[in-house]
Design a protein around this motif. Structure first.
Motif, mmCIF file in Angstrom:
data_model
loop_
_atom_site.group_PDB
_atom_site.id
_atom_site.type_symbol
_atom_site.label_atom_id
_atom_site.label_comp_id
_atom_site.label_asym_id
_atom_site.label_seq_id
_atom_site.Cartn_x
_atom_site.Cartn_y
_atom_site.Cartn_z
ATOM 1 N N VAL A 1 0.829 -1.208 0.000
ATOM 2 C CA VAL A 1 0.000 0.000 0.000
ATOM 3 C C VAL A 1 0.866 1.261 0.000
ATOM 4 O O VAL A 1 0.604 2.208 -0.752
ATOM 5 N N ALA A 2 1.905 1.288 0.829
ATOM 6 C CA ALA A 2 2.759 2.474 0.909
ATOM 7 C C ALA A 2 3.453 2.745 -0.422
ATOM 8 O O ALA A 2 3.564 3.898 -0.855
ATOM 9 N N GLU A 3 3.906 1.685 -1.084
ATOM 10 C CA GLU A 3 4.628 1.874 -2.341
ATOM 11 C C GLU A 3 3.692 2.183 -3.500
ATOM 12 O O GLU A 3 4.139 2.603 -4.563
ATOM 13 N N HIS A 4 2.408 2.001 -3.310
ATOM 14 C CA HIS A 4 1.428 2.377 -4.330
ATOM 15 C C HIS A 4 0.910 3.803 -4.118
ATOM 16 O O HIS A 4 0.256 4.360 -5.016
ATOM 17 N N SER A 5 1.148 4.369 -2.946
ATOM 18 C CA SER A 5 0.592 5.689 -2.646
ATOM 19 C C SER A 5 1.691 6.748 -2.661
ATOM 20 O O SER A 5 2.878 6.440 -2.530
ATOM 21 N N ALA A 6 1.270 7.995 -2.830
ATOM 22 C CA ALA A 6 2.220 9.103 -2.801
ATOM 23 C C ALA A 6 2.824 9.234 -1.409
ATOM 24 O O ALA A 6 2.198 8.912 -0.404
ATOM 25 N N LYS A 7 4.053 9.698 -1.353
ATOM 26 C CA LYS A 7 4.758 9.821 -0.078
ATOM 27 C C LYS A 7 3.965 10.656 0.917
ATOM 28 O O LYS A 7 3.933 10.358 2.108
ATOM 29 N N GLN A 8 3.325 11.702 0.403
ATOM 30 C CA GLN A 8 2.554 12.590 1.275
ATOM 31 C C GLN A 8 1.226 11.987 1.713
ATOM 32 O O GLN A 8 0.478 12.607 2.473
ATOM 33 N N ARG A 9 0.914 10.787 1.219
ATOM 34 C CA ARG A 9 -0.325 10.109 1.604
ATOM 35 C C ARG A 9 -0.052 8.782 2.317
ATOM 36 O O ARG A 9 -0.972 7.993 2.502
ATOM 37 N N HIS A 10 1.193 8.533 2.698
ATOM 38 C CA HIS A 10 1.518 7.281 3.378
ATOM 39 C C HIS A 10 0.695 7.092 4.652
ATOM 40 O O HIS A 10 0.180 6.011 4.929
ATOM 41 N N GLY A 11 0.571 8.142 5.434
ATOM 42 C CA GLY A 11 -0.116 8.043 6.717
ATOM 43 C C GLY A 11 -1.572 7.650 6.560
ATOM 44 O O GLY A 11 -2.050 6.707 7.190
ATOM 45 N N LEU A 12 -2.303 8.372 5.708
ATOM 46 C CA LEU A 12 -3.722 8.084 5.501
ATOM 47 C C LEU A 12 -3.908 6.706 4.879
ATOM 48 O O LEU A 12 -4.796 5.950 5.284
ATOM 49 N N SER A 13 -3.078 6.377 3.892
ATOM 50 C CA SER A 13 -3.193 5.075 3.238
ATOM 51 C C SER A 13 -2.979 3.944 4.230
ATOM 52 O O SER A 13 -3.742 2.970 4.269
ATOM 53 N N LEU A 14 -1.943 4.050 5.048
ATOM 54 C CA LEU A 14 -1.670 3.011 6.043
ATOM 55 C C LEU A 14 -2.720 3.021 7.144
ATOM 56 O O LEU A 14 -3.036 1.982 7.720
ATOM 57 N N GLY A 15 -3.282 4.206 7.430
ATOM 58 C CA GLY A 15 -4.358 4.279 8.412
ATOM 59 C C GLY A 15 -5.592 3.528 7.938
ATOM 60 O O GLY A 15 -6.219 2.778 8.695
ATOM 61 N N LEU A 16 -5.943 3.700 6.664
ATOM 62 C CA LEU A 16 -7.091 2.987 6.101
ATOM 63 C C LEU A 16 -6.841 1.484 6.055
ATOM 64 O O LEU A 16 -7.742 0.683 6.313
ATOM 65 N N LEU A 17 -5.611 1.094 5.730
ATOM 66 C CA LEU A 17 -5.271 -0.328 5.721
ATOM 67 C C LEU A 17 -5.360 -0.908 7.130
ATOM 68 O O LEU A 17 -5.908 -2.004 7.329
ATOM 69 N N THR A 18 -4.842 -0.178 8.097
ATOM 70 C CA THR A 18 -4.870 -0.660 9.476
ATOM 71 C C THR A 18 -6.299 -0.743 9.998
ATOM 72 O O THR A 18 -6.590 -1.552 10.878
ATOM 73 N N CYS A 19 -7.197 0.054 9.432
ATOM 74 C CA CYS A 19 -8.623 -0.074 9.759
ATOM 75 C C CYS A 19 -9.110 -1.480 9.448
ATOM 76 O O CYS A 19 -9.902 -2.065 10.194
ATOM 77 N N GLY A 20 -8.655 -1.996 8.308
ATOM 78 C CA GLY A 20 -9.045 -3.345 7.934
ATOM 79 C C GLY A 20 -8.549 -4.368 8.935
ATOM 80 O O GLY A 20 -9.262 -5.309 9.299
ATOM 81 N N ILE A 21 -7.320 -4.178 9.400
ATOM 82 C CA ILE A 21 -6.754 -5.085 10.388
ATOM 83 C C ILE A 21 -7.560 -5.017 11.686
ATOM 84 O O ILE A 21 -7.917 -6.045 12.270
ATOM 85 N N SER A 22 -7.862 -3.802 12.128
ATOM 86 C CA SER A 22 -8.658 -3.637 13.345
ATOM 87 C C SER A 22 -10.068 -4.172 13.148
ATOM 88 O O SER A 22 -10.656 -4.791 14.044
ATOM 89 N N GLY A 23 -10.612 -3.937 11.947
ATOM 90 C CA GLY A 23 -11.974 -4.373 11.672
ATOM 91 C C GLY A 23 -12.120 -5.879 11.630
ATOM 92 O O GLY A 23 -13.230 -6.404 11.802
ATOM 93 N N GLY A 24 -11.023 -6.612 11.412
ATOM 94 C CA GLY A 24 -11.093 -8.067 11.394
ATOM 95 C C GLY A 24 -11.551 -8.635 12.719
ATOM 96 O O GLY A 24 -12.355 -9.576 12.763
ATOM 97 N N SER A 25 -11.035 -8.063 13.808
ATOM 98 C CA SER A 25 -11.454 -8.508 15.136
ATOM 99 C C SER A 25 -12.926 -8.212 15.368
ATOM 100 O O SER A 25 -13.668 -9.034 15.926
#
Length: 427
Positions: free
Chosen positions: A141-165
């Protein structure tokens, strides 16, 4: 800092499939623990003591954690040498097949000792999959997103991880509200595993339509692939970065273990309603999702140091307040509000991948993160519950103090990271 550009359509597509896969990986992994009692009754002899059955069931569950460091090394190696996409597709298939397989397994009554052995095999395969999926997803995800969007992109991905529980808890709630215990033991226990396996196969198909990351394509075009084992380079040249990544893994894993996994059992000791505890925990997990997004967004707007100070400072305040207010006399409304408050700051889990992707160069990035993350996570998952349980016998604020220690370590890590050789942190 310049204003971050909006996410493109391809960014959204990549994020959606990565988040869905990560959510299913965690769902498939945790549903096992949610059905631990039923699996113990079905896959072990009925004439042995219950405590031995539970111990054996926990042992099979723990096996998934123990293989994670090994799988992280292997999958990280091939991600750095063969490509992110191949491993990104492989890990979701490796999780989907054994999860579906568990739903089809015959029980001890049907095939005897072969039943728990097959269950153990499926569990090990799940552990191998998740050991590679989470770090691979972060990097993909980070390597697909712009450097200035790493935080939001990883935040949305981590939502999926949290949402699994959360998804696992909701599926289990529907199962237990629709079927009685006899029906669950007869066939109902298979349903959650079948759902996870089928959704995993769908995600496997969809992921094949994703493109390789631009970063890895550039590595290939410039012939910059690692000339030796990526892990060897990590251990030889990037030990400080590995150590910082390990500290962050310990801190974020401790937050999830204490706030999301162990806290419900502690609340039950206060004779609070199980229904109340479940609702509060579910709402706290939902708030954790919002925390993931907001802290990732904050990182893009400000910088990593400011994000660490705010988010981990919040863990200190929320942790101390929550456990200092905890008592049998606490009202239902106050418990839910307090749990949601501390649950929001559990969203600091996003700070680990944000830091991790900056600490290693692209040629060894997956190997570096996978090694530090999986090894530390396995150790943390084994020792943190023991420490909290023993310490809690002597001090009711043990969990709060542990969170404070983890928070201080994380803040220090965020500040030190700027001085680490090779770090790609930006203001």
């Amino acid at each position: 800092m310049s204003k971050p550009s909006p996410l493109t359509r391809n960014d959204v597509k990549t994020l959606a499939l990565a988040s869905l896969g990560a959510m299913l990986e965690i769902y498939d992994f945790v549903i096992f623990i949610f059905l631990l009692n039923e699996l113990g009754q079905l896959f072990f002899p009925s004439d042995i003591p219950n405590w031995i059955v539970r111990l054996q069931s926990i042992g099979i569950f723990a096996a998934g954690f123990l293989v994670r460091p090994i799988s992280g090394i292997i999958i990280g190696h091939f991600s750095d040498k063969q490509g992110r996409k191949k491993m990104f597709i492989f890990t979701i298939l490796l999780m989907a097949l054994p999860t579906l397989g568990i739903s089809l397994l015959p029980t001890y009554q049907a095939i005897g000792i072969a039943a728990p052995l097959l269950l153990l095999t499926m569990r090990i395969m799940q552990g191998i999959a998740i050991g590679g999926e989470i770090p691979s997803s972060w990097v993909f995800v980070a390597e697909h997103s712009a450097k200035q969007r790493h935080g939001l992109s990883l935040g949305l991905l981590t939502c999926g991880i949290s949402g699994g529980s959360l998804l696992g808890a909701l599926v289990l709630l529907c199962l237990k509200s629709s079927l009685d215990q006899q029906q669950i033991l007869a066939y109902g226990w298979r349903i959650p595993f079948m759902i996870g396996g089928c959704l995993g196969l769908i995600t496997f198909y969809l992921r094949q339509h994703l493109a390789e990351t631009p970063v890895f394509q550039e590595i290939l075009s410039k012939r910059q692939l690692a000339k030796e084992w990526p892990l060897k380079t990590v251990l030889k040249n990037y030990l400080p970065a590995t150590a910082l990544c390990g500290v962050m893994t310990w801190s974020t894993a401790s937050v999830v273990i204490i706030i999301i996994l162990l806290l419900p059992a502690q609340l039950q000791q206060l004779n609070l309603s199980s229904t109340l505890i479940f609702k509060a925990n579910a709402l706290a997990t939902l708030m954790m999702v919002f925390g993931n997004i907001s802290f990732g967004w904050l990182n893009d707007r400000l910088n990593l140091r400011s994000t660490y100070l705010f988010s981990w400072g919040g863990v200190i305040v929320a942790g101390y307040y929550f456990f200092s207010q905890l008592s049998p006399a606490i009202s239902n409304a106050q418990l839910i509000i307090n749990y949601m408050f501390i649950g929001y700051f559990a969203g600091v889990t996003v700070t680990m991948p944000i830091l991790g992707i900056t600490l290693f160069p692209s040629t060894i990035r997956v190997s570096g993160i996978s090694f530090a993350y999986n090894l530390t996570f396995a150790i943390t998952s084994l020792i943190t519950p023991v420490i909290i349980t023993l310490w809690g016998h002597y001090n009711n604020m043990a969990s709060a103090y542990y969170l404070i220690i983890a928070s201080v370590a994380s803040i220090a890590t965020g500040l030190i990271a700027y001085r680490v050789k090779g770090s790609a942190l930006y203001e």
